[in-house]
Every structure is written in C-alpha cells, then in structure tokens.
Design an enzyme around this catalytic site. Structure first.
Site, PDB file in Angstrom:
ATOM      1  N   THR A 153     -21.435  45.086  -1.834  1.00  0.00           N
ATOM      2  CA  THR A 153     -21.028  46.476  -2.538  1.00  0.00           C
ATOM      3  C   THR A 153     -21.176  46.333  -3.852  1.00  0.00           C
ATOM      4  O   THR A 153     -21.303  47.659  -4.625  1.00  0.00           O
ATOM      5  CB  THR A 153     -19.425  46.604  -2.617  1.00  0.00           C
ATOM      6  N   GLY A 172     -24.030  44.619  -7.332  1.00  0.00           N
ATOM      7  CA  GLY A 172     -24.869  43.503  -7.914  1.00  0.00           C
ATOM      8  C   GLY A 172     -26.075  42.778  -7.170  1.00  0.00           C
ATOM      9  O   GLY A 172     -26.668  43.770  -6.279  1.00  0.00           O
ATOM     10  N   ASN A 184     -22.924  35.549  -0.857  1.00  0.00           N
ATOM     11  CA  ASN A 184     -23.177  35.813  -1.994  1.00  0.00           C
ATOM     12  C   ASN A 184     -21.663  36.326  -2.740  1.00  0.00           C
ATOM     13  O   ASN A 184     -21.756  36.184  -3.988  1.00  0.00           O
ATOM     14  CB  ASN A 184     -24.235  37.147  -2.245  1.00  0.00           C
ATOM     15  N   SER A 233     -25.132  28.875  -9.046  1.00  0.00           N
ATOM     16  CA  SER A 233     -25.196  29.089 -10.498  1.00  0.00           C
ATOM     17  C   SER A 233     -25.859  28.095 -11.235  1.00  0.00           C
ATOM     18  O   SER A 233     -25.390  26.850 -10.809  1.00  0.00           O
ATOM     19  CB  SER A 233     -23.836  29.856 -11.064  1.00  0.00           C
ATOM     20  N   TYR A 263     -14.665  27.920 -12.476  1.00  0.00           N
ATOM     21  CA  TYR A 263     -15.858  28.551 -12.041  1.00  0.00           C
ATOM     22  C   TYR A 263     -17.027  27.830 -12.029  1.00  0.00           C
ATOM     23  O   TYR A 263     -17.705  27.732 -10.863  1.00  0.00           O
ATOM     24  CB  TYR A 263     -16.259  30.040 -12.918  1.00  0.00           C
ATOM     25  N   LYS A 308     -19.172  26.513  -8.447  1.00  0.00           N
ATOM     26  CA  LYS A 308     -20.476  26.855  -8.127  1.00  0.00           C
ATOM     27  C   LYS A 308     -21.441  25.067  -8.092  1.00  0.00           C
ATOM     28  O   LYS A 308     -22.223  25.005  -7.349  1.00  0.00           O
ATOM     29  CB  LYS A 308     -21.299  27.284  -9.296  1.00  0.00           C
ATOM     30  N   GLY A 331     -29.215  32.145 -13.852  1.00  0.00           N
ATOM     31  CA  GLY A 331     -28.484  32.333 -15.070  1.00  0.00           C
ATOM     32  C   GLY A 331     -28.057  33.675 -15.298  1.00  0.00           C
ATOM     33  O   GLY A 331     -27.509  34.239 -14.315  1.00  0.00           O
ATOM     34  N   THR A 388     -24.847  42.450 -13.636  1.00  0.00           N
ATOM     35  CA  THR A 388     -24.357  43.153 -12.715  1.00  0.00           C
ATOM     36  C   THR A 388     -22.694  43.544 -12.952  1.00  0.00           C
ATOM     37  O   THR A 388     -22.362  43.560 -14.288  1.00  0.00           O
ATOM     38  CB  THR A 388     -24.106  42.121 -11.583  1.00  0.00           C
ATOM     39  N   GLU A 389     -21.754  43.744 -11.996  1.00  0.00           N
ATOM     40  CA  GLU A 389     -20.512  43.787 -12.367  1.00  0.00           C
ATOM     41  C   GLU A 389     -19.813  42.475 -12.524  1.00  0.00           C
ATOM     42  O   GLU A 389     -18.490  42.491 -12.737  1.00  0.00           O
ATOM     43  CB  GLU A 389     -19.902  44.562 -11.380  1.00  0.00           C
TER      44      GLU A 389
END
Ligand code: NDP
Ligand code: 8X3
Length: 256
Positions: free
Chosen positions: A12, A14, A90, A143, A156, A160, A187, A191-192
């Site tokens: 939806t 990025g 994703n 990431s 976070y 990842k 990196g 995006t959002e």
C-alpha cells in the site's frame, strides 16, 4: 519474469508499492497485500489501467501479524495461491526512537509481531506450494539496521537482524530445492517509514532526509527485480544498499 505470480506484503505504500509497479513492468501477475483496503483497491485500479490484459492483479487486505487472518486471506485466493512463486516479505515498521529504558513494550510487540512473526506466518503459508511446484523466490526486506544497531533502535534493529537470520536459516532449510531466498538490506529510503516511526509528525519525518539524497522506493524495487532476474543457479543472499550520502548507519552527509 513474464507470467510469474508475485505476492507482495505491504504493497500500500513505499517499497512494496514501487515493487508492485516494477514487477508489473516485468510482466508478473500480482497479489497486492496490506491492511489499508482503500489503498489496495486504488493501486489495483491503477495497475489494471496501466497493464490492461497484460498482468492480472488481486488485492487482499490482511494484517501479517494475525496468523489466522493470513491463512484466511490465502484461502480467499483459492487455487491462485498455489501459483505464487515470488514472495516479497516487505511489510514492516519501526515505532519511535526512544531508548530501551523509556520505550513502550506495546511498540516492541507490534514491531516484532509484524517484522518477524508476520514475515514467518506468510512464508510458512506459501512455502509448501512452492516446494511442491519446485520453484520460488523469497525476497525479505531486512535493513542495514539488522547489521549495525543504533541508539533508540534496539528492537527495530533486532527485528531486522532476525530477518537476516531467517534468510540464512531458510537457505539451509531449502537446500536441495531450486528455491532462492534473499535479504535486501537498504539504508535510508524516503517512504512513509519515518511518518509511521514518528506517529504522523510530518516535520520530524521530513527532517530525517533534510539536506541529503535518500534512496527512493524505486531504487529498491529495481534492486529486487535485479535479484529476481539472475539466472536460476545464482542466489543473491544478501544485498546492502546505502544512499551515497549515508556512508554508515548513523552517519549522514547533509548539505545544509
Ligand atoms: P512504508 O511505511 O512506506 O510501507 C510499509 C508497508 O508495510 C505499508 O504498505 C504497510 O501497509 C505495511 N504494513 C505495516 N504493518 C503491516 C501489517 N501488520 N500487516 C500488513 N502490512 C503491514 O515503509 P517502507 O516502504 O519504507 O518499508 C517497507 C519495508 O522496508 C519495511 O520492512 C522496512 O522496515 C524496510 N526498510 C525501510 C527502510 C527505509 O528507510 N524506508 C530502510 C530499510 C528497510 P498498511 O499500513 O496498509 O498495512
Ligand atoms: C530503516 C533504515 O537506518 O532508519 O531500516 O534504520 S534506518
């Protein structure tokens, strides 16, 4: 990639949305997923108009962190689910930048449930059919944060690092099959992502990219398409992509 069927989580916005467009350009049929059904319908309508008669697009709204919802959504897809031979894991997010001593465990639950458990729920649901059909590619969005931790990002970064470990584990689990698994580790990508991380504070989100040139979602979509288009004996297992202005995690060259 003509005629392959790709399921993309988090389509939806990025990177997921850009990947949908990029794979449609390659002739892939698509299953677009995410929680915001309005955005899914709008993207489906856009792709239907752009690629009329050339690619088939389905849209399925579900939360990857809800195991029952994942199963139910794939059931709604019926026999088409059996045809999925590209999975782009994703969907993901970061919430806040608080240090651990003042972080909110509710945020940690959401990040781990989405980025780690959700990724595994979708993978587990699709893998058996890929193995039966003897074909499949799994692209995981890791990431640089999964390799180099930073202050205020412990959970976070851990999520990842888990994506990277899962990629390596899947490679071993799938040995002897032609299935490939890839960890893409970007990196900074504009995006959002930062809007979500800063809970809708648009100024804070904008400041993240001030004075530097971040990666675009399209840059990562191109990288994904490149990995998928390698010959079958080539498995790009991990790919780190930084903006030129970001030489390392926590270091950004800003012009102003
Ligand atoms: P966006 O916020 O633009 O997109 C995130 C996508 O994930 C949205 O489509 C969102 O859809 C979906 N999503 C979030 N939670 C869920 C959920 N529980 N169930 C289903 N879908 C969900 O960010 P990006 O495009 O930047 O992020 C994509 C991936 O790339 C993430 O895994 C992120 O960690 C990773 N990444 C991003 C980087 C960056 O700098 N932007 C750098 C490195 C990695 P919806 O809200 O509709 O559910
Ligand atoms: C997103 C990139 O550096 O904000 O994974 O963690 S970073």
């Amino acid at each position: 990639m003509q005629g392959r069927l790709a399921l993309i989580t988090g389509a939806t916005s990025g990177i997921g949305e850009a990947t949908a467009l990029r794979l449609a350009e390659e002739g892939c049929d698509l299953v677009l997923t995410g929680r915001r059904s309005g955005r899914l319908s709008a993207l489906k309508a856009r792709l239907d108009a752009m690629f009329a008669g050339k690619v088939g697009v389905d849209a399925l709204a579900f939360d990857v962190a809800d195991r029952a919802a994942v199963g139910a959504a794939l059931e709604r897809l019926g026999p088409r689910a059996e045809r999925i031979d590209i999975l782009v894991n994703n969907a993901g997010l970061a919430l806040g930048t608080e240090v651990a001593q003042s972080g909110d465990p509710e945020d940690w639950d959401r990040v781990i449930d989405t980025n780690v458990k959700g990724l595994m729920y979708v993978t587990r649901a699709l893998l058996p059919a890929m193995i039966r059909r003897n074909r499949g590619d799994i692209i995981n969005l890791g990431s640089v944060a999964g390799r180099w931790s930073y202050r205020g990002g412990a959970v976070y970064c851990a999520s990842k690092a888990a994506v990277r470990a899962i990629t390596e584990g899947l490679r071993l689990d799938l040995v002897g099959t032609p299935l490939r698994v890839t960890n893409i580790a970007p990196g900074m990508v504009e995006t959002e992502f930062s809007d979500v991380r800063y809970r809708g504070d648009a100024q804070k989100a904008k400041d993240v990219y001030a004075g530097m040139t971040p990666l675009s979602a399209r840059d990562i979509a191109d990288t994904i398409a490149w990995c998928l288009s390698r010959p079958p004996h080539v498995n790009v297992q991990e790919l780190i992509v930084f903006p030129t202005d970001q030489p390392a995690v926590g270091h950004v060259h800003r012009r102003s």
